[in-house]
Each structure stands twice: as C-alpha cells, then as structure tokens.
Design an enzyme around this catalytic site. Structure first.
Site, PDB file in Angstrom:
ATOM      1  N   GLU A 121     -65.743   5.766  34.137  1.00 16.45           N
ATOM      2  CA  GLU A 121     -66.159   4.418  33.538  1.00 16.45           C
ATOM      3  C   GLU A 121     -67.501   4.867  33.088  1.00 16.45           C
ATOM      4  OE1 GLU A 121     -64.291   2.342  33.142  1.00 16.45           O
ATOM      5  OE2 GLU A 121     -62.916   2.414  34.552  1.00 16.45           O
ATOM      6  N   CYS A 149     -73.361  -1.618  31.028  1.00 19.08           N
ATOM      7  CA  CYS A 149     -72.719  -0.763  30.260  1.00 19.08           C
ATOM      8  C   CYS A 149     -71.695  -1.623  29.089  1.00 19.08           C
ATOM      9  CB  CYS A 149     -71.730  -0.199  31.045  1.00 19.08           C
ATOM     10  SG  CYS A 149     -70.180  -1.176  31.984  1.00 19.08           S
TER      11      CYS A 149
END
Length: 468
Positions: free
Chosen positions: A219, A253
């Site tokens: 991720e 993010c």
C-alpha cells in the site's frame, strides 16, 4: 543500532516460531473464535479511545482529537461491525460449475488462512493503518506480527500494551524499533506480508520478501491528481478539496496531491480553497484541530519545497494566521503554477501544500496524468456524468472519487489498493479477508468416475468423450 533494536531482533525469530507452531496446531480457527478475535479488536478500540487520541497528539505535537476520532477510532469500530456482519458468508465455500465431460462431481473454492501474517504500518494514521490489516488477518484466521513506525513511539507502545491485554504473543505480537528492526522484519518468511508506506521503501520490502517467495501487499502512495472540468464552480470544489488536503495537515496517502483546472479557474479555485481553510481553521497556528507535521525532517522538507517553487516563479497563497511557535505547523498553502521540474511536482508532497496547474481541456488533463506514475487515487469534478466517466475510462488509478475526495476509503465493500508504482494488492472488507486467505481449488468426484475411460489404449470412446 539501539539496545531496543537488538532485543527486538533477537526475539523476532522466537515470536515467529511460536506463531508458526500455534498455527500448525490450529490451522482452521473456528468461526466462533474468529468472532471473539474481531470483538476483542472492537472492544480494545472503544476502551482506549481517549488514550489513542492522547498518543497521537503526543507523537505529532499537535494532532486534532476530532480527526483522530474520525479517522482512527470511528473508522475501526465501523470496520469491526462490517467484518462481524459478513464474516460467516466470507468463510463459506464457493461452488463453481464443472464441464459436462467431468461430471459427476462437485467443484468449489475454500478460503483457507495463509498462516503467519506480517504487517508493517506507517506513522500518518498510526492506529488505523495497523489495526485495520490486523482485523483482516484475524478474520482470515491468521496469526499476526506487527512492526509499527518508530516515528510514532507513543502510539506504538500503546498498541503493544493494548493487544497484550487480549492476545498471547503466539497469536498477535508487536515488534518495536527503528529501521534495523524493520529491515530484519521484512526478511522473515511470513506467509503474507502487508506494507504501508513510501514507494521507495516498498521496493526494498518487495525485494526482501522475494528471497522467501513471500506474497506481498504493498500500500504505497504517489501523486493523486484532481481534474476539474470546465464549468465546475470554484466554491463547489473548494470545500471537499480543502477538507481532503488539510485534514491531518495533508499527511494522507490519498490526499489530493495536485489540481489540474481550466486555465480561467486555476486562481479562483486556489483562492476559494484558502478561503475555506481560513473558515475551517480560524487561526491555524494555534488551532488544536489543525495538525502539526510529524517530524523536523518532514517539516524542513515541506518548507524547502514551497521556497523552491517560489524561487521558480510560482505564486504562493497561504491562509492567514499567527505564529505557531515551536509547533511544526505549516499554513494551508496553495501553489499556483509551480515549475514542472520542482519537487512539488516530482515527489509526493505529504503535507498541507496543494499545487494548481492549468489544463486545456479534459484530454489535456488526462494526458498529463497518464504521463506520470499510476496514482493511488484520482479525483474528478464535473457536472457532466459522461465527462466524469470519460476521465475514469481514460486514466488508471488505484481508486477514484467523482465530485469529492478520499471518501472511497471509508466504503468497506470497496477494495483499497494501488496500481503500478502506487502498490499492488488490496484490503478492506472482503478484499482484506481474501488477501490473508488462500483460494484453495477443490474437485470432489465419486470413487468410480468416467475419467477412467479417458486412458490408453485410445479409441472411439476416447474420441466421443474428448471431442464433446
């Protein structure tokens, strides 16, 4: 290397062996026991909600308690409820059809736990990005080893103590320490490894895991773009762009990383975003709901990026406010037309700084996005549904939202993950359950099966069956 690092590396193998032995003794944890594990995660989250907010505030210097509640505590309690509600159906075998020439028989897919899962979690949402994959791994019936970030030591210590309340280390264990511990952690032959963090470190994790052929979920991040269509009002885009960019001071993010706007709308959108930020944070310097930058290194890096863009001729718009003193706070910032070769446009920003550039139509904007690495998220604002879908069809990203930002992350039934340089694999909801389980293919046939007829010496019977 610190004494803590040495101690953690020394005990790492012992913990891993204990978890492997525990998994071999109980390869298929029952539905009832998995529910108990899930409920324990939910109970721990609720019990320690205030401590989670305190730890986050201590690690960041200033961390909005409301944002910690929303993005860490509430997110996890919601995820627990969703997992609890669907676990039984996720665990069931899935029947598949078989071709007529293999009948009679029964074919199905079993979801079996992979074994011992390793999780490396980041600092930006230190509780949620650790406990969310832990939840998925426990739902799958796995054992779990967690390596949290050394940049949030208070939260890491809290999570270790929390998990020790409900789980033996042979079931869930936390390994604390710095980069040396993290590097050693990636070399353990886990049955699955999930890493959340930067693309640069993600490549190193993948290389280390490859030595053991350990499957990996990465991720990562990247430059998540915003494309604004002609005719979309600046004020209508500003509210969600401001929220998405300045929540957690941009240390997210999937935060919008840059905006591509029609040439005549670039400045109005930038001004509207700053105006919204000033309403949200009347004095960002002292406002407890406006989060600080996590470390001196990140703080200095962001300021240097702003100054580089300014020196390159970009116009800087910033929210008004007082002096933050010793707090590592940076004002909500919009940068109009930064140079293409500036770090703001070449690196993931990960801070409260939003570049805005002009585009000459959706095709031009899509071309600009497609010229870079594939982002973790993409956001498109348009009143025209067909135009928005054209952008979705003409670009590639891990996830996307139309007319808002980041909300897709909170939909548990949507797999969350990247593509290309923004990562691979996914979790959340059933996707998380599938990540930490193996899809085992099974075919059951009776003792005597017509397949015996397909054997040498081949003849007419073979032709009749094989050419069906």
């Amino acid at each position: 290397m610190s004494d803590l690092d040495n101690r953690q590396i020394e005990r790492m193998d012992n913990v891993f062996r204990a978890q492997k032995a525990a998994f071999e003794a109980e390869r298929h944890r029952s539905y009832k026991d998995r529910l108990r594990d899930i409920d324990a995660i939910g109970a721990l989250t609720k019990k320690h909600a205030d401590a989670i907010k305190d730890a986050a505030a201590a690690d960041f210097g200033v961390r909005s308690r409301c944002e910690t509640q929303l993005t860490e505590v509430t997110y996890m309690t919601t995820a627990v409820k969703h997992t609890r509600r669907h676990l039984w159906s996720w665990m069931q075998n899935r029947k598949v059809s078989i071709p007529g020439n293999l009948a009679p028989g029964k074919a199905y897919i079993r979801r079996e736990p992979r074994g011992v899962a390793g999780i490396i979690s980041p600092w930006n949402y230190p509780f949620q990005l650790a406990f969310s994959p832990i939840l998925a791994a426990l739902a799958a019936g796995c054992r779990v080893m967690l390596k949290p970030s050394e940049l949030t030591p208070n939260m890491s210590e809290l999570m270790r103590n929390m998990l020790a309340e409900e789980f033996d280390e042979s079931h869930v264990a936390v390994l604390l320490g710095g980069p040396a511990v993290g590097e050693a952690f990636t070399k353990i032959p886990f049955d699955h490894l999930l890493y959340t963090g930067s693309t640069h470190v993600g490549r190193l994790v993948a290389k280390a895991a490859a030595e053991n052929l350990t499957p990996v979920t990465l991720e990562l991040g990247g430059k998540s773009p915003v494309i604004i269509d002609q005719g979309f009002k600046a004020k209508d885009a500003a509210a969600s762009l401001s929220f998405g960019k300045f929540m957690n001071a941009g240390q997210t993010c999937i935060a919008p990383d840059y905006v591509l706007a029609p040439a005549d709308q670039a400045r109005p959108i930038g001004e509207a975003i700053i105006a919204k930020a000033e309403k949200s944070y009347p004095d960002w310097a002292t406002d407890e709901d406006y989060t600080a930058i996590v470390s001196d290194r990140h703080y200095d890096r962001l300021n240097a990026m702003i100054e580089e863009a300014r020196s390159g001729g970009a116009e800087i718009l910033q929210a008004s406010g007082g002096d933050p003193g010793n707090a590592r706070k940076i004002a909500p910032t919009v940068v109009l037309n930064p140079p293409e070769d500036s770090k703001l446009m070449q690196e993931e920003i990960f801070g409260p700084v939003l570049p805005i550039l002009a585009h000459n139509g959706l095709n031009d904007a899509m071309k600009r996005v497609n010229a870079g690495d594939r982002p973790l998220a993409l956001y498109v604002y348009s009143k025209d549904k067909k135009a928005a879908r054209r952008v979705l069809e003409g670009t590639i990203s891990g996830g996307a939202v139309v007319n808002n930002t980041m909300l897709h992350y909170s939909v548990e039934d949507l797999p969350f993950g990247g593509v290309g340089a923004s990562g691979y694999g996914a979790y959340h909801g059933e996707a998380g359950f599938e990540t930490f389980t193996h899809a085992r293919s099974v075919l059951e046939v009776p003792v005597w099966h017509p397949s015996r007829l397909i054997a040498p010496p081949y003849g007419k019977l073979f032709d009749m069956i094989a050419n069906k």
